[in-house]
Design an enzyme around this catalytic site. Structure first.
Site, PDB file in Angstrom:
ATOM      1  N   ASP A   1       0.827  -1.309  -0.132  1.00  0.00           N
ATOM      2  CA  ASP A   1      -0.040   0.058   0.245  1.00  0.00           C
ATOM      3  C   ASP A   1       0.821   1.066  -0.168  1.00  0.00           C
ATOM      4  OD1 ASP A   1      -2.443  -1.396  -0.275  1.00  0.00           O
ATOM      5  OD2 ASP A   1      -3.004  -1.026   1.915  1.00  0.00           O
TER       6      ASP A   1
ATOM      7  N   SER B   1      -7.329   1.422  12.786  1.00  0.00           N
ATOM      8  CA  SER B   1      -6.343   1.333  13.852  1.00  0.00           C
ATOM      9  C   SER B   1      -6.660   2.234  14.959  1.00  0.00           C
ATOM     10  CB  SER B   1      -4.801   1.511  13.462  1.00  0.00           C
ATOM     11  OG  SER B   1      -4.676   0.422  12.590  1.00  0.00           O
TER      12      SER B   1
ATOM     13  N   ASN C   1      -6.053   8.513   1.468  1.00  0.00           N
ATOM     14  CA  ASN C   1      -6.443   7.706   2.908  1.00  0.00           C
ATOM     15  C   ASN C   1      -6.950   8.680   3.940  1.00  0.00           C
ATOM     16  OD1 ASN C   1      -6.213   5.001   2.230  1.00  0.00           O
ATOM     17  ND2 ASN C   1      -4.157   4.855   3.058  1.00  0.00           N
TER      18      ASN C   1
ATOM     19  N   TYR D   1      -5.267   3.772   8.978  1.00  0.00           N
ATOM     20  CA  TYR D   1      -4.842   4.244  10.231  1.00  0.00           C
ATOM     21  C   TYR D   1      -6.335   4.654  10.739  1.00  0.00           C
ATOM     22  CZ  TYR D   1      -2.150   7.123  13.425  1.00  0.00           C
ATOM     23  OH  TYR D   1      -1.741   7.900  14.355  1.00  0.00           O
TER      24      TYR D   1
END
Length: 317
Positions: free
Chosen positions: A93, A213, A167, A210
């Site tokens: 990624d 997470s 992202n 992220y």
């Protein structure tokens, strides 16, 4: 939003076809895959380009190809993908996010082959390489638009910088011994002030990165939305929020506290002195991802995360 490859590449029927290779060359196995892919595409009539920091003749990359078929280097600037039919990404990624900086600017689709770990953004794994190359040569892939966000940071009327993210855009602390004091604003109205490690503004694509997470929800890619995910916030009301893609988000770094930093996709950073303000809106330009087959996002989620589904019996007839 989807289109077929022919629709995207109508302007490329000129006899010569061009492709940019973006390769993670840190491993020998990756270099072999790159050489295999380059040979197949060159034999199909593609003129290949590659970034100079990825092409070292000392490593023997592409040495097995005739000189006329070897990729030519292009400067690693925003125009590197202009005129390309496709950007083929070989890596994880992180490699794909690096390629996105070039492909987005040129409005060229990317097709990723995962040679890393999870590889959520990549369309295929190494075992699918032949299928990937067949699809590129035959233009049988489909193109999917992925939402981005545009970001600007300023302080006291002075612009600190502009950037974008596929992202997530993160406002986070620089001093890891202290929390960062931020004020969250949506559509010009304050929502909350709290101390935290940071706040993420993520796209649906970034919801599995992220933001996941940090405790955010997984959002299906076809859902148009922005996610706000505080990271380790010291507050009662600091839960993830899902807001309209047409909303505007602002994150203000308290003038009474420490400095912060804006990080987009883990690649582009802007330092944020106390009193800085970061504004985030839906990006003007999406990223184009090439897809080989129609596959429910649910299947991708289960496969990439290795989710247990052994007890599933399916629809009863």
């Amino acid at each position: 939003m989807e289109a077929d490859a022919a629709g995207v590449a109508d302007g490329d029927d000129r006899g010569t076809r061009d492709a940019l290779l973006v390769v993670h060359t840190g491993r020998e196995a990756t270099r072999k895959v790159a050489s295999q892919a380059a040979r197949r595409l060159a034999d199909a009539g593609f003129a290949l380009r590659i970034l100079p920091d990825e092409y070292s003749t000392d490593e023997g990359l592409f040495d097995d190809l005739p000189e006329a078929q070897r990729p030519r280097t292009v400067t690693a600037e925003s125009d590197a993908a202009l005129g390309m039919e496709i950007v083929l990404v070989l890596g994880g990624d992180g490699t794909l996010l690096r390629a996105a900086e070039l492909a987005r600017h040129a409005r060229v689709p990317m097709l990723g082959v995962n040679l890393g770990r999870v590889g959520f953004l990549a369309e295929a794994d190494l075992d699918d390489l032949d299928e990937v190359l067949d699809a590129v040569v035959g233009r049988t892939y489909r193109v999917e638009e992925r939402m981005t966000v545009d970001v600007v940071a300023h302080q006291n009327g002075t612009e600190l910088g502009r950037t974008w993210a596929l992202n997530e855009a993160i406002v986070e602390k620089m001093n890891w011994a202290r929390l960062l004091d931020v004020v969250l604003e949506v559509d010009g109205r304050p929502v909350s002030e709290f101390a935290c490690d940071g706040v993420l503004c993520a796209t649906p694509t970034g919801s599995t990165a992220y933001a996941f997470s940090a405790g955010g929800p997984v959002v299906w890619p076809e859902v148009q939305a922005m996610l706000l995910v505080p990271s380790n916030a010291h507050a009662l009301f600091a839960k993830p929020l899902v807001i309209s893609p047409d909303s505007s988000v602002a994150l203000e770094v308290s003038s009474r506290g420490d400095a912060g930093v804006l990080v987009c996709d883990g690649r582009r950073t802007i330092e944020l002195p106390p009193g800085s303000r970061v504004e985030v809106v839906r990006g003007r330009n999406p990223v184009l991802l090439a897809r080989l087959r129609v596959q429910p996002f649910t299947d991708r989620l289960v496969r990439k995360f290795g989710l247990p589904v052994q007890g599933w019996r399916g629809r009863q007839r």
